[in-house]
Each structure stands twice: as structure tokens, then as C-alpha cells.
Design a protein around this motif. Structure first.
Motif, PDB file in Angstrom:
ATOM      1  N   HIS A  25      23.895  46.937  31.180  1.00  0.00           N
ATOM      2  CA  HIS A  25      24.105  47.385  32.401  1.00  0.00           C
ATOM      3  C   HIS A  25      22.658  47.828  33.029  1.00  0.00           C
ATOM      4  N   ILE A  26      22.275  47.231  34.265  1.00  0.00           N
ATOM      5  CA  ILE A  26      21.042  47.560  34.807  1.00  0.00           C
ATOM      6  C   ILE A  26      21.357  48.511  36.210  1.00  0.00           C
ATOM      7  N   VAL A  27      20.634  49.598  36.108  1.00  0.00           N
ATOM      8  CA  VAL A  27      20.776  50.681  37.162  1.00  0.00           C
ATOM      9  C   VAL A  27      19.438  50.402  38.105  1.00  0.00           C
ATOM     10  N   GLU A  28      19.259  50.069  39.433  1.00  0.00           N
ATOM     11  CA  GLU A  28      18.343  49.872  40.109  1.00  0.00           C
ATOM     12  C   GLU A  28      18.443  49.959  41.678  1.00  0.00           C
ATOM     13  N   ALA A  29      17.446  50.855  42.300  1.00  0.00           N
ATOM     14  CA  ALA A  29      17.773  51.449  43.667  1.00  0.00           C
ATOM     15  C   ALA A  29      16.876  50.760  44.533  1.00  0.00           C
ATOM     16  N   HIS A  30      15.798  50.159  44.216  1.00  0.00           N
ATOM     17  CA  HIS A  30      14.915  49.519  45.282  1.00  0.00           C
ATOM     18  C   HIS A  30      15.591  48.309  45.751  1.00  0.00           C
ATOM     19  N   PRO A  31      15.613  47.932  46.930  1.00  0.00           N
ATOM     20  CA  PRO A  31      16.082  46.875  47.750  1.00  0.00           C
ATOM     21  C   PRO A  31      15.316  45.474  47.228  1.00  0.00           C
ATOM     22  N   GLN A  32      14.066  45.458  47.293  1.00  0.00           N
ATOM     23  CA  GLN A  32      13.139  44.403  46.927  1.00  0.00           C
ATOM     24  C   GLN A  32      13.366  44.247  45.381  1.00  0.00           C
ATOM     25  N   VAL A  33      13.498  44.963  44.487  1.00  0.00           N
ATOM     26  CA  VAL A  33      13.735  44.895  43.179  1.00  0.00           C
ATOM     27  C   VAL A  33      15.140  44.127  42.946  1.00  0.00           C
ATOM     28  N   LEU A  34      16.266  44.791  43.960  1.00  0.00           N
ATOM     29  CA  LEU A  34      17.501  44.278  43.734  1.00  0.00           C
ATOM     30  C   LEU A  34      17.441  42.649  44.315  1.00  0.00           C
ATOM     31  N   GLN A  35      16.829  42.283  45.370  1.00  0.00           N
ATOM     32  CA  GLN A  35      16.685  41.018  45.829  1.00  0.00           C
ATOM     33  C   GLN A  35      16.066  40.157  44.794  1.00  0.00           C
ATOM     34  N   ARG A  36      15.160  40.632  43.882  1.00  0.00           N
ATOM     35  CA  ARG A  36      14.318  39.867  43.000  1.00  0.00           C
ATOM     36  C   ARG A  36      15.192  39.593  41.821  1.00  0.00           C
ATOM     37  N   LEU A  37      16.269  40.592  41.422  1.00  0.00           N
ATOM     38  CA  LEU A  37      17.283  40.290  40.499  1.00  0.00           C
ATOM     39  C   LEU A  37      18.178  39.178  40.973  1.00  0.00           C
ATOM     40  N   ARG A  38      18.577  39.277  42.411  1.00  0.00           N
ATOM     41  CA  ARG A  38      19.331  38.047  42.841  1.00  0.00           C
ATOM     42  C   ARG A  38      18.509  36.669  42.712  1.00  0.00           C
ATOM     43  N   ASP A  39      17.400  36.638  43.125  1.00  0.00           N
ATOM     44  CA  ASP A  39      16.588  35.642  43.101  1.00  0.00           C
ATOM     45  C   ASP A  39      16.621  35.028  41.759  1.00  0.00           C
ATOM     46  N   GLN A  40      16.288  35.822  40.801  1.00  0.00           N
ATOM     47  CA  GLN A  40      16.266  35.261  39.431  1.00  0.00           C
ATOM     48  C   GLN A  40      17.513  35.056  38.580  1.00  0.00           C
ATOM     49  N   GLY A  41      18.423  35.457  39.234  1.00  0.00           N
ATOM     50  CA  GLY A  41      19.998  35.044  38.738  1.00  0.00           C
ATOM     51  C   GLY A  41      20.558  36.075  38.004  1.00  0.00           C
ATOM     52  N   TRP A  42      20.062  37.236  37.730  1.00  0.00           N
ATOM     53  CA  TRP A  42      20.596  38.221  37.007  1.00  0.00           C
ATOM     54  C   TRP A  42      21.876  38.516  37.294  1.00  0.00           C
ATOM     55  N   TYR A  43      22.243  38.452  38.293  1.00  0.00           N
ATOM     56  CA  TYR A  43      23.773  38.853  38.658  1.00  0.00           C
ATOM     57  C   TYR A  43      24.711  37.840  38.156  1.00  0.00           C
ATOM     58  N   GLU A  44      24.299  36.615  37.702  1.00  0.00           N
ATOM     59  CA  GLU A  44      25.156  35.594  37.270  1.00  0.00           C
ATOM     60  C   GLU A  44      25.117  35.534  35.774  1.00  0.00           C
ATOM     61  N   LYS A  45      24.189  36.276  35.103  1.00  0.00           N
ATOM     62  CA  LYS A  45      24.234  36.263  33.627  1.00  0.00           C
ATOM     63  C   LYS A  45      25.357  36.796  33.117  1.00  0.00           C
ATOM     64  N   PRO A  46      25.926  36.241  32.100  1.00  0.00           N
ATOM     65  CA  PRO A  46      26.829  36.899  31.176  1.00  0.00           C
ATOM     66  C   PRO A  46      26.841  38.131  30.761  1.00  0.00           C
ATOM     67  N   ASN A  47      27.847  38.953  30.828  1.00  0.00           N
ATOM     68  CA  ASN A  47      27.657  40.315  30.229  1.00  0.00           C
ATOM     69  C   ASN A  47      26.568  41.332  30.810  1.00  0.00           C
ATOM     70  N   VAL A  48      26.035  40.817  31.933  1.00  0.00           N
ATOM     71  CA  VAL A  48      25.137  41.527  32.757  1.00  0.00           C
ATOM     72  C   VAL A  48      25.799  42.309  34.191  1.00  0.00           C
ATOM     73  N   PHE A  49      25.571  43.424  34.341  1.00  0.00           N
ATOM     74  CA  PHE A  49      26.125  44.378  35.256  1.00  0.00           C
ATOM     75  C   PHE A  49      25.095  45.136  36.070  1.00  0.00           C
ATOM     76  N   ILE A  50      25.101  44.785  37.357  1.00  0.00           N
ATOM     77  CA  ILE A  50      23.701  45.151  38.083  1.00  0.00           C
ATOM     78  C   ILE A  50      24.613  46.587  39.035  1.00  0.00           C
ATOM     79  N   HIS A  51      23.984  47.633  38.580  1.00  0.00           N
ATOM     80  CA  HIS A  51      24.647  48.707  39.793  1.00  0.00           C
ATOM     81  C   HIS A  51      23.630  49.239  40.644  1.00  0.00           C
ATOM     82  N   GLU A  52      23.903  49.022  41.840  1.00  0.00           N
ATOM     83  CA  GLU A  52      22.917  49.011  42.975  1.00  0.00           C
ATOM     84  C   GLU A  52      22.779  50.627  43.470  1.00  0.00           C
TER      85      GLU A  52
END
Length: 398
Positions: A250-277
Motif C-alpha cells: 500500500h502506498i499513501v500519497e497526497a501530492h498531485p505531481q507525485v501521484l502523476q509520477r506514480l501513474r507515469d512509472q506504472g505503479w498503478y499497474e504493478k501486481p499487489n500494489v495499491f495506491i491510496h490518494e
């Protein structure tokens, strides 16, 4: 406008400082009935307080020779009479900094314990709602206390911000690290090896990689565990966590730019990874409601103070962590000054114990070149100036 110091007050200040410097306990006891343990000689260029003077006159400790009994008693007497443990002279040294420089370990330990007592007292007063009654007195003290510690990762307390808030509102806007919500609205800059906020504070740097990897190793000793990290930043610790094959990440992150970087680097698609905005203050109550249980929790936020960290472990880690789980956090409290680091490390350990945790510390030597000016070029100020990182591993008291 401050009142002009009278000749009598100047003379009394000089006499108190002189008695402290000579370790003349008899004279000092008499003089402190008339004056303060925090006086400064306005005619001097060093802004030396009685406590600075008492410690400086001990000289260097050579061959294990410590300060004598009178010196120790003088320091203790001044502290008992309200001397401020982190008061700065014009040489940018606290009394404890002088003791450390001189190798006076006994005196240094006394100063660390004084700092711990003071910080615990301030926290207790705030909890009881007594800080407002003392506000005027504390504001006067704050003027002579230590400057704000470097912001990475946790400010020590909101008390540091009060003089700025009360003075010029624009100052807060000039440094978004002083307010978490302002930071979350700000623009970040990812550069090679560093993440900067819009006020040029270093949010994260790649020299921390060794530390982050070790945090992941201590918290996640085997595959298949349930892990959570709060504060993604450059992704150093989350990348390290992935190498330990967690069953849940689980990754908890609040900054919009960091969240966008997580998307750009494919973290949202990694198995067993859960992004909590969102901010952990909003996300974690939902974890509690759902009955989430975790084996490993790591905390590494930015532009939040120690009070937030304390709330995090005393309110949420205690509810979310498995009884055999481990909790870690980036120990950057007061890391721009050794005595502050030692004080706040002890304070944190005591608060963790009160919340039900045992703490084990592992010392990690930071890169030698970290003290060079080139390392911090382009940043607002260095957030790390000491030699050793104290890595905490927290488990429930058995």
C-alpha cells in the motif's frame, strides 16, 4: 518596540555571566535572585548567555578529563533557573554544541537531558491547553531559542512556526514546507538525484537510498508480508519494498505531481500494489474501519511536524499493525544539529514506549561528502549536517 536596557541591567547581566564563567556557585545563587539565567551582555559581540559561558570556560576535555564538580553544578543551577537548552549565541552554537565541541561528555549529556525535559514539558502543556497562558512568555523565549531546524523530514513542532506566523504572513507562503496543505498545493521539481519543492527545500535526495533500503530490509525480512508506506517522494523506499516481494504493498500519497509520477512509472499497474490518494489523516481512518492489518508500516512525509508523527503511531499504527509486525519512520528530526538530533531521538523513543512500542536503533554512517557545500547547491538549506543516521525499528512491547 523593545525597551532600552538600562546600565543597571547591563551590569547585572555581566555579573551573572561572569559568575557562571567562574563557576562561582555562591555568587550565582545570589545574582539569580535579582536577574535571569538567560541574560545576555548587550555590549558583547558573542551574545553569550550564562550557560554558554559556564560551558565554554570548562575548556577542552583531554585524556578523559571531565569538567569539575563546580562546573557541573553551575550548569545544573542555571538549568534549574530556566536557562534555555537550545539558546543560540552569535557563533550559531547552542550550549550543548559547545560541550560537544569541547568533548565535555558529562556536560553534553546534561544538556541533552535538559532538552528532553523541556520538549516533553512543552508537549504536555500543549496537551493540557496551557500553552496559551504561557504564550507571551514563550514568544519572548523563542526569539533567543534555536532557529527553525531544517525541514527534512519532520519539523520538530508547530511552536517553531509561531513567530513567523505572527510576524509576516508572506513568510509562510515563501516557504511552503512550513504548512503541509501549502506544500500539497505547491509545484515540485524532479531533478537528477533530488526532489525540490517550490521553495527550494529538498524533499528527498538520492543519498538516502542506502538508508531507505535498510529500512525495507528491517521491516520486511521475508516475502509475502503486508506492507504500507506513507509518502512516496522519489519512490526510493517503495522500490526497495518491491524487492522483498510483499503480498500487499500500500502506498499513501497526497501530492498531485507525485501521484502523476506514480501513474507515469506504472505503479498503478504493478501486481499487489495499491495506491491510496490523499493525506494519511483522511486515508487511514478508512483502513481502520475496514479492519486492515499490516505486517510492516513505514512513514516518510514532508512538511509535517513531530506532532503529526506522534499522532500517526499512537492513533493509527497501534490499530493497523499486526502484533508481530514492525513500524519504521525516517528519523530526520533535528538532523541539522547533533544535540537536537539526540534530544528528539530520545523524545520519540519515550513517546513510542508510552504508545506501546519497543525501539531498537541501528546506526548508519551517512556519506562523507554530505557536508560539502556542493551537495546542497540550489537548495534552501541543508537538512542534514551530522555523521550518523539512527534507524529506528519499532515492535509492540511483549
Amino acid at each position: 518596540m523593545a525597551e532600552q536596557t538600562s546600565e543597571e541591567e547591563i551590569l547585572l547581566a555581566k555579573r551573572i555571566i561572569s559568575a557562571a564563567e567562574r563557576h562561582d556557585l555562591s555568587a550565582l545563587k545570589v545574582l539569580l535572585k535579582e536577574g535571569s539565567a538567560n541574560v545576555q551582555d548587550p555590549t558583547a559581540t558573542t551574545a553569550t548567555s550564562p550557560l554558554h559561558a559556564a560551558i565554554l570556560s570548562c575548556g577542552k576535555s583531554e585524556d578523559g578529563k571531565e569538567a569539575d564538580k563546580n562546573a557541573v553544578k553551575t550548569v545544573e543551577l542555571l538549568l534549574e533557573n530556566g536557562a534555555i537548552w537550545n539558546d543560540l549565541n552569535k557563533g550559531d552554537e547552542t550550549p550543548g554544541c559547545i560541550a560537544l565541541r569541547l568533548g565535555q561528555k558529562k556536560i553534553y549529556d546534561i544538556m541533552v537531558e535538559a532538552g528532553v525535559r523541556a520538549e516533553l514539558l512543552f508537549a504536555k502543556m500543549a496537551a493540557l491547553g496551557l500553552d496559551d497562558a504561557e504564550e507571551e512568555e514563550e514568544e519572548e523565549k523563542e526569539e533567543s531559542r534555536e532557529e527553525q531546524p531544517a525541514v527534512k523530514k519532520q519539523k520538530v513542532s508547530e511552536e517553531e512556526v509561531k513567530p513567523i506566523q505572527g510576524a509576516v504572513e508572506e513568510t509562510i507562503l515563501d516557504d511552503v514546507s512550513l504548512d503541509n496543505k501549502a506544500y500539497l498545493r505547491s509545484q515540485l521539481r524532479y531533478k537528477p538525484g533530488i526532489l525540490l519543492d517550490e521553495s527550494d527545500n529538498a524533499v528527498m535526495m538520492d543519498w538516502e537510498t542506502q538508508i531507505m533500503q535498510r529500512h525495507a530490509e528491517t521491516l520486511i525480512p521475508k516475502a509475502g508480508l503486508r506492507a504500507m508506506n506513507v509518502g512516496h517522494g522519489m519512490g526510493i523506499v517503495d522500490t526497495a519494498i518491491q524487492t522483498h516481494d510483499p503480498a500487499e504493498h500500500h502506498i499513501v500519497e497526497a501530492h498531485p505531481q507525485v501521484l502523476q509520477r506514480l501513474r507515469d512509472q506504472g505503479w498503478y499497474e504493478k501486481p499487489n500494489v495499491f495506491i491510496h490518494e490523499g493525506r494519511w489523516q483522511d486515508v487511514l481512518p478508512k483502513f481502520v474501519e475496514k479492519g486492515v492489518v499490516l505486517d510492516a508500516i513505514y512513514y516518510d512525509t514532508f512538511a509535517e511536524d513531530y506532532k503529526a508523527l506522534k499522532e500517526f503511531f499512537s492513533e493509527y499504527v497501534v490499530q493497523l499493525l499486526d502484533q508481530n509486525g514492525k513500524f519504521g519512520w525516517y528519523n530526520g528530526l533535528g538532523a541539522d544539529r547533533q544535540i537536537c538530533y539526540d534530544v528528539y531521538t530520545k523524545v520519540a523513543e519515550m513517546d513510542l514506549f508510552e504508545a506501546g512500542f519497543d525501539t531498537e536503533w541501528e546506526d548508519i554512517t551517512v556519506p562523507a561528502g554530505l557536508h560539502g557545500s556542493e551537495q546542497w547547491e540550489g537548495t534552501r538549506r541543508p537538512y542534514w549536517t551530522i555523521d550518523v543516521y539512527r534507524l529506528p525499528v519499532n515492535t509492540f512491547v511483549k
